[in-house]
Design a protein around this motif. Structure first.
Motif, PDB file in Angstrom:
ATOM      1  N   LEU A  56     -41.872   7.558  14.803  1.00  0.00           N
ATOM      2  CA  LEU A  56     -42.656   8.460  15.648  1.00  0.00           C
ATOM      3  C   LEU A  56     -42.459   8.205  17.132  1.00  0.00           C
ATOM      4  O   LEU A  56     -42.442   9.138  17.934  1.00  0.00           O
ATOM      5  N   VAL A  57     -42.301   6.937  17.491  1.00  0.00           N
ATOM      6  CA  VAL A  57     -42.268   6.598  18.921  1.00  0.00           C
ATOM      7  C   VAL A  57     -40.856   6.643  19.495  1.00  0.00           C
ATOM      8  O   VAL A  57     -40.646   7.200  20.578  1.00  0.00           O
ATOM      9  N   PHE A  58     -39.897   6.072  18.791  1.00  0.00           N
ATOM     10  CA  PHE A  58     -38.570   5.899  19.380  1.00  0.00           C
ATOM     11  C   PHE A  58     -37.546   6.960  18.962  1.00  0.00           C
ATOM     12  O   PHE A  58     -36.659   7.289  19.745  1.00  0.00           O
ATOM     13  N   CYS A  59     -37.651   7.458  17.718  1.00  0.00           N
ATOM     14  CA  CYS A  59     -36.630   8.431  17.260  1.00  0.00           C
ATOM     15  C   CYS A  59     -36.534   9.674  18.155  1.00  0.00           C
ATOM     16  O   CYS A  59     -35.424  10.110  18.448  1.00  0.00           O
ATOM     17  N   PRO A  60     -37.635  10.255  18.589  1.00  0.00           N
ATOM     18  CA  PRO A  60     -37.485  11.458  19.411  1.00  0.00           C
ATOM     19  C   PRO A  60     -36.676  11.219  20.685  1.00  0.00           C
ATOM     20  O   PRO A  60     -36.077  12.137  21.216  1.00  0.00           O
ATOM     21  N   PHE A  61     -36.659   9.980  21.166  1.00  0.00           N
ATOM     22  CA  PHE A  61     -35.958   9.695  22.423  1.00  0.00           C
ATOM     23  C   PHE A  61     -34.550   9.144  22.217  1.00  0.00           C
ATOM     24  O   PHE A  61     -33.671   9.365  23.042  1.00  0.00           O
ATOM     25  N   PHE A  62     -34.347   8.391  21.143  1.00  0.00           N
ATOM     26  CA  PHE A  62     -33.101   7.624  21.061  1.00  0.00           C
ATOM     27  C   PHE A  62     -32.244   7.895  19.825  1.00  0.00           C
ATOM     28  O   PHE A  62     -31.170   7.319  19.695  1.00  0.00           O
ATOM     29  N   GLY A  63     -32.680   8.714  18.886  1.00  0.00           N
ATOM     30  CA  GLY A  63     -31.826   9.005  17.734  1.00  0.00           C
ATOM     31  C   GLY A  63     -32.546   8.867  16.419  1.00  0.00           C
ATOM     32  O   GLY A  63     -33.686   8.394  16.370  1.00  0.00           O
ATOM     33  N   ALA A  64     -31.891   9.275  15.344  1.00  0.00           N
ATOM     34  CA  ALA A  64     -32.524   9.265  14.025  1.00  0.00           C
ATOM     35  C   ALA A  64     -32.129   8.005  13.242  1.00  0.00           C
ATOM     36  O   ALA A  64     -32.780   6.971  13.370  1.00  0.00           O
ATOM     37  N   MET A  65     -31.075   8.088  12.471  1.00  0.00           N
ATOM     38  CA  MET A  65     -30.654   6.948  11.645  1.00  0.00           C
ATOM     39  C   MET A  65     -30.301   5.733  12.500  1.00  0.00           C
ATOM     40  O   MET A  65     -30.498   4.595  12.081  1.00  0.00           O
ATOM     41  N   GLU A  66     -29.760   5.988  13.686  1.00  0.00           N
ATOM     42  CA  GLU A  66     -29.324   4.906  14.571  1.00  0.00           C
ATOM     43  C   GLU A  66     -30.509   4.081  15.067  1.00  0.00           C
ATOM     44  O   GLU A  66     -30.333   2.935  15.501  1.00  0.00           O
TER      45      GLU A  66
ATOM     46  N   LYS B   6     -39.100  26.228   0.781  1.00  0.00           N
ATOM     47  CA  LYS B   6     -39.340  27.114   1.928  1.00  0.00           C
ATOM     48  C   LYS B   6     -40.628  26.710   2.653  1.00  0.00           C
ATOM     49  O   LYS B   6     -40.650  26.586   3.877  1.00  0.00           O
ATOM     50  N   GLU B   7     -41.679  26.455   1.870  1.00  0.00           N
ATOM     51  CA  GLU B   7     -42.966  26.094   2.470  1.00  0.00           C
ATOM     52  C   GLU B   7     -42.873  24.747   3.201  1.00  0.00           C
ATOM     53  O   GLU B   7     -43.427  24.571   4.281  1.00  0.00           O
ATOM     54  N   LYS B   8     -42.138  23.811   2.579  1.00  0.00           N
ATOM     55  CA  LYS B   8     -41.978  22.488   3.208  1.00  0.00           C
ATOM     56  C   LYS B   8     -41.342  22.630   4.592  1.00  0.00           C
ATOM     57  O   LYS B   8     -41.804  22.040   5.568  1.00  0.00           O
ATOM     58  N   TRP B   9     -40.284  23.433   4.684  1.00  0.00           N
ATOM     59  CA  TRP B   9     -39.581  23.560   5.973  1.00  0.00           C
ATOM     60  C   TRP B   9     -40.322  24.468   6.928  1.00  0.00           C
ATOM     61  O   TRP B   9     -40.188  24.313   8.151  1.00  0.00           O
ATOM     62  N   ASP B  10     -41.114  25.409   6.417  1.00  0.00           N
ATOM     63  CA  ASP B  10     -41.973  26.189   7.306  1.00  0.00           C
ATOM     64  C   ASP B  10     -42.986  25.261   7.987  1.00  0.00           C
ATOM     65  O   ASP B  10     -43.254  25.390   9.180  1.00  0.00           O
ATOM     66  N   HIS B  11     -43.541  24.315   7.221  1.00  0.00           N
ATOM     67  CA  HIS B  11     -44.475  23.343   7.799  1.00  0.00           C
ATOM     68  C   HIS B  11     -43.759  22.445   8.809  1.00  0.00           C
ATOM     69  O   HIS B  11     -44.301  22.123   9.866  1.00  0.00           O
ATOM     70  N   ALA B  12     -42.548  22.028   8.469  1.00  0.00           N
ATOM     71  CA  ALA B  12     -41.806  21.094   9.331  1.00  0.00           C
ATOM     72  C   ALA B  12     -41.379  21.750  10.643  1.00  0.00           C
ATOM     73  O   ALA B  12     -41.133  21.055  11.633  1.00  0.00           O
ATOM     74  N   ALA B  13     -41.308  23.074  10.652  1.00  0.00           N
ATOM     75  CA  ALA B  13     -40.784  23.774  11.831  1.00  0.00           C
ATOM     76  C   ALA B  13     -41.601  23.492  13.091  1.00  0.00           C
ATOM     77  O   ALA B  13     -41.045  23.404  14.192  1.00  0.00           O
ATOM     78  N   ALA B  14     -42.916  23.310  12.919  1.00  0.00           N
ATOM     79  CA  ALA B  14     -43.793  23.140  14.084  1.00  0.00           C
ATOM     80  C   ALA B  14     -43.391  21.927  14.919  1.00  0.00           C
ATOM     81  O   ALA B  14     -43.364  21.993  16.150  1.00  0.00           O
ATOM     82  N   ALA B  15     -43.088  20.805  14.248  1.00  0.00           N
ATOM     83  CA  ALA B  15     -42.788  19.567  14.988  1.00  0.00           C
ATOM     84  C   ALA B  15     -41.303  19.225  14.970  1.00  0.00           C
ATOM     85  O   ALA B  15     -40.916  18.164  15.465  1.00  0.00           O
ATOM     86  N   PHE B  16     -40.493  20.112  14.438  1.00  0.00           N
ATOM     87  CA  PHE B  16     -39.074  19.781  14.237  1.00  0.00           C
ATOM     88  C   PHE B  16     -38.358  19.482  15.565  1.00  0.00           C
ATOM     89  O   PHE B  16     -37.673  18.471  15.702  1.00  0.00           O
ATOM     90  N   ASP B  17     -38.545  20.350  16.533  1.00  0.00           N
ATOM     91  CA  ASP B  17     -37.863  20.155  17.816  1.00  0.00           C
ATOM     92  C   ASP B  17     -38.382  18.916  18.546  1.00  0.00           C
ATOM     93  O   ASP B  17     -37.620  18.223  19.210  1.00  0.00           O
ATOM     94  N   LEU B  18     -39.683  18.651  18.392  1.00  0.00           N
ATOM     95  CA  LEU B  18     -40.269  17.473  19.035  1.00  0.00           C
ATOM     96  C   LEU B  18     -39.581  16.196  18.557  1.00  0.00           C
ATOM     97  O   LEU B  18     -39.285  15.292  19.330  1.00  0.00           O
ATOM     98  N   MET B  19     -39.293  16.129  17.250  1.00  0.00           N
ATOM     99  CA  MET B  19     -38.669  14.928  16.676  1.00  0.00           C
ATOM    100  C   MET B  19     -37.155  14.905  16.873  1.00  0.00           C
ATOM    101  O   MET B  19     -36.559  13.831  16.956  1.00  0.00           O
ATOM    102  N   SER B  20     -36.522  16.077  16.898  1.00  0.00           N
ATOM    103  CA  SER B  20     -35.058  16.113  16.787  1.00  0.00           C
ATOM    104  C   SER B  20     -34.313  16.645  17.996  1.00  0.00           C
ATOM    105  O   SER B  20     -33.116  16.403  18.130  1.00  0.00           O
ATOM    106  N   ALA B  21     -34.994  17.382  18.853  1.00  0.00           N
ATOM    107  CA  ALA B  21     -34.242  18.136  19.869  1.00  0.00           C
ATOM    108  C   ALA B  21     -33.598  17.244  20.922  1.00  0.00           C
ATOM    109  O   ALA B  21     -32.549  17.595  21.454  1.00  0.00           O
ATOM    110  N   TYR B  22     -34.179  16.096  21.216  1.00  0.00           N
ATOM    111  CA  TYR B  22     -33.643  15.298  22.316  1.00  0.00           C
ATOM    112  C   TYR B  22     -32.784  14.121  21.804  1.00  0.00           C
ATOM    113  O   TYR B  22     -31.561  14.187  21.833  1.00  0.00           O
ATOM    114  N   GLY B  23     -33.436  13.068  21.321  1.00  0.00           N
ATOM    115  CA  GLY B  23     -32.699  11.851  20.954  1.00  0.00           C
ATOM    116  C   GLY B  23     -31.601  12.068  19.921  1.00  0.00           C
ATOM    117  O   GLY B  23     -30.419  11.820  20.198  1.00  0.00           O
ATOM    118  N   PRO B  24     -31.973  12.539  18.728  1.00  0.00           N
ATOM    119  CA  PRO B  24     -30.936  12.695  17.692  1.00  0.00           C
ATOM    120  C   PRO B  24     -29.813  13.644  18.107  1.00  0.00           C
ATOM    121  O   PRO B  24     -28.637  13.345  17.902  1.00  0.00           O
TER     122      PRO B  24
END
Lengths: 123, 207
Positions: A56-66, B6-24
């Protein structure tokens, strides 16, 4: 191999933080005189739990599996070592956090080296 | 359509960019650009999600992007609108592709087959819509062959699959099981994040 400073900084920060928190949690929960294996087991569970924070804290900033895999290893190892150590002698919390952070960085370096070995085309 | 997924990913859509858009995405950007730079002809992209991968598409391509989630596709629309080329987004389940046989020169996936409930059936569907000898290019995370990573990924999967992907899929083997010829596998991080390239059979084997 990751060469971008931002991500290297993120890797060091996340692994040191998770290792330190795991060490702190293990040393705080396990008391001197406990069975060593129980101390180690509790430390491992605490370390794994703490490492989920990384998601929750670090993945959004620095990566997923890494981020996820090294920090899980860091948390597990730091928790086990400090849980075992705390069952043998009373540990200061700052001492436990420092040793945990060092273990976290050690775990990260081990993953870096293994990753370097596996990089590139397979077969 | 698989309504549970479909429902699982509809739920995930809300926070998806927050978790994935920058670091990953920043971490994987060079490798995704490298893989997607191979696009040519008529391309199917699966699963487009909130459209985070669109930034890595080379311009002037003819791409059909599909996803099972309505909410994901709603978020992807503005990104698709900015793409310099032809990009059509469709809501579709990979298990039940309504696309014609032998339509696409290439299929690309990005962190998709960690989540497809029946990966072999999904891959077989992709083989059907690919032209004979068509190319499958995947950027995927999979399980690991190495301790302790395999243990950690196996431990996480029962929890992670409730909210998102499985962590321990055997995607390279699944590609082979579905009848593709794997031509190249490149490790991006450990043996967990990888680029997989494969080819559909050049023609149907005689009965």
């Amino acid at each position: 191999m990751e060469k971008r400073l931002y991500f290297i900084f993120g890797d060091v920060l996340s692994n040191a933080a998770i290792g330190g928190l795991a060490g702190l949690g293990a040393a705080g929960l396990v008391s001197a005189g406990w069975n060593m294996l129980i101390g180690m087991g509790i430390g491992m569970i605490v370390g794994m739990g703490v490492s989920f924070l990384a998601l929750l804290v670090f993945c959004p900033f620095f990566g997923a599996m890494e981020v996820m895999l090294p920090t899980m290893l860091a948390g597990m190892l730091a928790g086990m070592v400090l849980g075992m150590a705390a069952s043998m002698q009373t540990l200061g919390l700052s001492q436990a956090a420092g040793v945990g952070a060092l273990i976290g960085i050690g775990a990260m370096l081990a993953v870096f080296m293994f990753n370097a070995k596996l990089q590139g085309e397979v077969g | 359509m698989d309504l549970v997924t479909k429902e699982k990913w509809d739920h995930a859509a809300a926070a998806f960019d927050l978790m994935s858009a920058y670091g990953p995405e920043k971490r994987w950007a060079p490798r995704k650009r490298e893989l997607f730079s191979q696009m040519y002809g008529k391309v199917l992209f699966l699963a487009v999600g909130t459209g985070l991968d669109i930034q890595f598409f080379p311009s002037d391509q003819d791409i059909t992007g599909i996803d099972i989630s309505t909410k994901m596709l709603e978020k992807a629309q503005p990104r698709a609108a900015q793409y310099q080329g032809k990009l059509e987004l469709l809501e579709m389940d990979v298990h039940e592709l309504t696309l014609a046989d032998n339509t696409f020169d290439q299929v690309f996936t990005s962190c998709t087959f960690c989540s497809v409930p029946d990966p072999i059936r999904g891959l077989e569907a992709l083989k059907r819509v690919l032209k004979p000898g068509g190319q499958l290019c995947m950027f995927e995370h999979t399980g690991s062959h190495y301790f302790p990573f395999n243990m950690l990924l196996n431990m996480m999967t029962p929890l992670s699959r409730r909210f998102g992907p499985d962590m321990n899929r055997e995607t390279v083997q699944n590609v082979e099981r579905a009848g593709f010829s794997v031509t190249r596998v490149t490790n991006v991080f450990l043996d967990v994040v990888k680029m997989i390239e494969a080819e559909a059979p050049s023609s149907e084997a005689p009965a």
